[in-house]
Design an enzyme around this catalytic site. Structure first.
Site, short mmCIF file in Angstrom:
data_model
loop_
_atom_site.label_atom_id
_atom_site.label_comp_id
_atom_site.label_asym_id
_atom_site.label_seq_id
_atom_site.Cartn_x
_atom_site.Cartn_y
_atom_site.Cartn_z
N LYS A 85 0.84 -1.04 0.09
CA LYS A 85 0.00 0.09 0.12
C LYS A 85 0.84 1.30 0.07
O LYS A 85 0.23 2.26 -0.21
CB LYS A 85 -0.97 -0.03 1.14
CG LYS A 85 -0.34 0.02 2.58
CD LYS A 85 -1.28 0.14 3.69
CE LYS A 85 -0.69 0.13 4.94
NZ LYS A 85 -0.06 1.28 5.26
N ASP A 86 2.01 1.22 0.44
CA ASP A 86 2.82 2.32 0.23
C ASP A 86 3.55 2.64 -0.87
O ASP A 86 4.26 3.89 -1.34
CB ASP A 86 4.14 2.12 1.23
CG ASP A 86 3.64 2.02 2.83
OD1 ASP A 86 2.46 2.54 3.24
OD2 ASP A 86 4.35 1.54 3.66
N ARG A 128 -7.63 8.95 3.11
CA ARG A 128 -8.60 7.77 2.50
C ARG A 128 -9.33 7.36 3.92
O ARG A 128 -10.79 7.33 3.64
CB ARG A 128 -7.89 6.41 2.10
CG ARG A 128 -8.54 5.22 2.02
CD ARG A 128 -7.73 3.93 1.48
NE ARG A 128 -6.82 3.54 2.62
CZ ARG A 128 -7.31 2.95 3.75
NH1 ARG A 128 -8.54 2.49 3.76
NH2 ARG A 128 -6.40 2.59 4.81
N ARG A 129 -8.95 7.09 4.69
CA ARG A 129 -9.63 6.64 5.96
C ARG A 129 -10.81 7.91 6.40
O ARG A 129 -11.59 7.36 6.74
CB ARG A 129 -8.80 6.02 7.29
CG ARG A 129 -8.20 4.51 6.74
CD ARG A 129 -7.14 4.40 7.64
NE ARG A 129 -6.76 2.81 7.58
CZ ARG A 129 -5.36 2.57 7.65
NH1 ARG A 129 -4.53 3.19 8.14
NH2 ARG A 129 -5.06 1.27 7.56
N ARG A 146 1.34 9.98 14.18
CA ARG A 146 2.46 9.31 13.43
C ARG A 146 2.84 8.37 14.21
O ARG A 146 2.86 8.24 15.48
CB ARG A 146 3.52 10.46 13.02
CG ARG A 146 3.11 11.56 11.78
CD ARG A 146 2.85 10.78 10.47
NE ARG A 146 4.14 9.95 10.15
CZ ARG A 146 5.15 10.55 9.67
NH1 ARG A 146 5.23 11.49 9.27
NH2 ARG A 146 6.14 9.82 9.23
N ARG A 152 1.49 4.19 18.01
CA ARG A 152 0.10 4.75 17.89
C ARG A 152 -0.87 4.00 18.69
O ARG A 152 -1.49 4.70 19.36
CB ARG A 152 -0.34 4.50 16.34
CG ARG A 152 0.35 5.26 15.39
CD ARG A 152 -0.23 4.93 13.91
NE ARG A 152 0.62 3.88 13.45
CZ ARG A 152 0.42 3.20 12.22
NH1 ARG A 152 -1.01 3.23 11.80
NH2 ARG A 152 0.98 2.24 12.02
N CYS A 239 -0.48 6.58 -2.50
CA CYS A 239 -0.74 5.86 -1.29
C CYS A 239 -1.18 6.75 -0.12
O CYS A 239 -1.66 6.34 0.80
CB CYS A 239 0.72 5.15 -0.86
SG CYS A 239 1.85 6.28 -0.69
#
Length: 287
Positions: A85-86, A128-129, A146, A152, A239
């Site tokens: 995904k990156d 996106r989220r 981050r 996180r 991404c």
């Protein structure tokens, strides 16, 4: 199966998840080619070093991949291991995406404090989220976050926000299925379409090595991810854009901030096209 003995220099990021994914890749390749040796070369990328940067406003494209790709181009490494995904849709000249390991669970999880029913503050660095989940939590405020997976989780546990959203695959690969004070809630794909390639470990190599590695990797995952990346390319996304695609059970679930969620039925023959053919088909569907 390649028979010659060789040492594969593997470049990867230094984060715990990246290192774990690289271990998985080396284990899989070593099982297929027991005569190969592997040299691990951990590296820092721009995205790892600029923790104060906003991934959305500071140009997230390639932040976590360019340094690894450069090592391949310069001959300082033979194989780069990525969270697919990156990866941007464009590759440097002479570098190819050889393929993917079998995919892990690809969905998103809402990580929410146990005391919270409806989060008022959600932390995510993913446009996106945020774009998708605003419809689910219309009254929530949003902030960026981050750090690696454990960082996180700790930040949410300590109250920096009431919830965050994380990829199920990363937690799965790290063996994390709970965290004190937090609940892990799966989000349906129709509410939060994953990033293109989410859950898949992608392997980049020099072009001349592409066929060798491709023969060792997962064809089913490759078909799915190439189709997802075709949508990303067709929409001009990256991404760190609010564009998403996930292929499963003959359906391509897609999201773009301008057009919202859609589900495209994918004919069987399309899923077996080469990446160029997939891109042409997707472009026709979204035009």
């Amino acid at each position: 199966m390649p028979e010659e003995k060789r040492t594969i220099r593997v470049v990867t990021r230094k984060s715990p998840l990246a290192m774990r994914q690289t271990e998985i890749a080396i284990e899989a390749l070593g099982a297929a080619c027991p005569h190969w040796d592997f040299e691990l070369i951990p590296m820092s990328t721009t995205g790892d070093e600029r923790l104060a940067w906003s991934l959305e406003t500071s140009g997230g494209k390639g932040l976590f991949t360019s340094a690894l790709e450069e090592a391949i181009v310069k001959g300082d490494g033979d194989l780069a291991v990525h969270s697919s995904k990156d990866l941007p849709t464009e590759m440097p000249e002479g570098v190819v995406l050889a393929g993917f390991l079998p995919r892990a669970p690809a969905g998103d999880l809402l990580i929410i404090r146990e005391s919270v029913t409806e989060p008022a503050l959600i932390a995510t660095s993913s446009p996106r989220r945020r774009a998708q989940l605003k419809a689910v939590y219309p009254n929530a405020a949003w902030k960026e976050i981050r750090g690696n997976v454990n960082t996180r989780l700790r930040k949410i546990s300590e109250g920096e926000a009431e919830a965050t959203v994380m990829a199920q695959a990363g937690l799965y690969r790290l063996g994390i299925d709970h965290y004190e004070g937090l609940r892990f809630l799966p989000i349906p794909i129709t509410r939060s379409v994953p990033a293109a390639g989410q859950g898949a470990i992608g392997l980049q190599v020099r072009a001349e090595d592409g066929p060798v590695f491709a023969s060792l990797l997962c064809e089913q995952t490759a078909r799915a991810v190439h189709l997802e990346r075709a949508y990303l390319a067709a929409m001009g996304g990256g991404c760190h854009s609010a564009t998403a695609a996930h292929f499963t059970d003959g359906q391509l679930h897609v999201f773009d901030e301008a057009t919202g969620y859609r589900c495209l039925e994918v004919p069987e023959e399309v899923s077996h096209l080469n990446p160029t053919g997939m891109t042409e088909w997707v472009a026709e569907q979204v035009s």
